[in-house]
Design a protein around this motif. Structure first.
Motif, PDB file in Angstrom:
ATOM      1  N   HIS A 145       0.823  -1.208   0.000  1.00 41.71           N
ATOM      2  CA  HIS A 145       0.000   0.000   0.000  1.00 41.71           C
ATOM      3  C   HIS A 145       0.858   1.259   0.000  1.00 41.71           C
ATOM      4  O   HIS A 145       0.521   2.246  -0.651  1.00 41.71           O
ATOM      5  CB  HIS A 145      -0.940   0.022   1.210  1.00 41.71           C
ATOM      6  CG  HIS A 145      -2.099  -0.913   1.084  1.00 41.71           C
ATOM      7  ND1 HIS A 145      -3.069  -0.768   0.118  1.00 41.71           N
ATOM      8  CD2 HIS A 145      -2.454  -1.990   1.809  1.00 41.71           C
ATOM      9  CE1 HIS A 145      -3.980  -1.717   0.257  1.00 41.71           C
ATOM     10  NE2 HIS A 145      -3.623  -2.478   1.280  1.00 41.71           N
ATOM     11  N   THR A 180      -2.064   3.256  -2.547  1.00 38.05           N
ATOM     12  CA  THR A 180      -3.447   2.812  -2.663  1.00 38.05           C
ATOM     13  C   THR A 180      -4.416   3.706  -1.893  1.00 38.05           C
ATOM     14  O   THR A 180      -5.527   3.955  -2.340  1.00 38.05           O
ATOM     15  CB  THR A 180      -3.577   1.363  -2.145  1.00 38.05           C
ATOM     16  OG1 THR A 180      -2.549   0.580  -2.709  1.00 38.05           O
ATOM     17  CG2 THR A 180      -4.915   0.764  -2.497  1.00 38.05           C
ATOM     18  N   TYR A 234     -12.716  -3.629  -4.229  1.00 39.78           N
ATOM     19  CA  TYR A 234     -12.343  -2.538  -5.129  1.00 39.78           C
ATOM     20  C   TYR A 234     -12.879  -2.809  -6.532  1.00 39.78           C
ATOM     21  O   TYR A 234     -13.378  -1.904  -7.203  1.00 39.78           O
ATOM     22  CB  TYR A 234     -10.829  -2.363  -5.211  1.00 39.78           C
ATOM     23  CG  TYR A 234     -10.161  -1.788  -3.984  1.00 39.78           C
ATOM     24  CD1 TYR A 234     -10.876  -1.127  -2.984  1.00 39.78           C
ATOM     25  CD2 TYR A 234      -8.794  -1.905  -3.816  1.00 39.78           C
ATOM     26  CE1 TYR A 234     -10.243  -0.604  -1.871  1.00 39.78           C
ATOM     27  CE2 TYR A 234      -8.152  -1.373  -2.712  1.00 39.78           C
ATOM     28  CZ  TYR A 234      -8.882  -0.724  -1.746  1.00 39.78           C
ATOM     29  OH  TYR A 234      -8.248  -0.210  -0.646  1.00 39.78           O
ATOM     30  N   ASN A 280      -0.625   8.398  -9.359  1.00 39.60           N
ATOM     31  CA  ASN A 280      -0.558   7.900  -7.983  1.00 39.60           C
ATOM     32  C   ASN A 280       0.209   8.877  -7.103  1.00 39.60           C
ATOM     33  O   ASN A 280       1.110   9.573  -7.573  1.00 39.60           O
ATOM     34  CB  ASN A 280       0.182   6.561  -7.925  1.00 39.60           C
ATOM     35  CG  ASN A 280      -0.659   5.413  -8.383  1.00 39.60           C
ATOM     36  OD1 ASN A 280      -1.866   5.455  -8.349  1.00 39.60           O
ATOM     37  ND2 ASN A 280      -0.002   4.369  -8.830  1.00 39.60           N
TER      38      ASN A 280
END
Length: 147
Positions: free
Chosen positions: A14, A19, A105, A128
């Motif tokens: 993560h 994430t 998800y 990201n």
């Protein structure tokens, strides 16, 4: 959002992929969405009666849909990433937990495309926010330690 235990590989996953940090818009210093595990909202910035959509009842995409809809409704504030604000999060600690979360998800993404068919197009103009790009490789504050 940073990991509590840098020895747990799920936490490292993560952290590396960001994430739970939202998605940064490429042409602005704002987010397409933030995640509710590390987001603060001033309700005066939202239209009257604006709430989470009950179609997104599980913890997967409820926050994404909320933010996308707020942007579409002309929220009076931007969704801004503040790198100095650090939230320590205890991630699932095993493979099964990670698989279950990513299954949710997938379900949430499918539901998101039903409600907002252009969502994937919006994702194309984002990037990201990994904890490595935030300087998380220094081993401080529970962040990833360089090996």
């Amino acid at each position: 959002t940073v990991l509590l235990d840098p020895e747990k590989w799920v936490s490292v996953y993560h952290d590396v992929f960001g994430t739970l940090n939202g998605r940064m818009l490429e042409d602005e210093n704002n987010l397409l969405y933030g995640t509710t595990c590390n987001m603060s909202i001033h309700f005066d910035a939202l239209p009257d009666g604006f709430r989470f959509d009950p179609l997104f009842a599980t913890p997967a995409f409820e926050d994404v849909e909320f933010c996308v809809r707020a942007r579409m409704a002309g929220s009076t504030t931007n969704i801004t990433f503040v790198s100095e604000a650090v939230v320590k999060h205890d991630y699932s600690t095993d493979v099964l937990g990670l698989m279950k979360q990513f299954f949710r998800y997938g379900q949430g993404h499918h539901r998101m495309l039903e409600v907002h068919p252009d969502f994937d197009d919006q994702m194309e103009i984002t990037r990201n926010i990994t904890n490595l790009s935030r300087g998380a490789g220094d081993g401080e504050n529970g962040r990833i330690k360089t090996m």
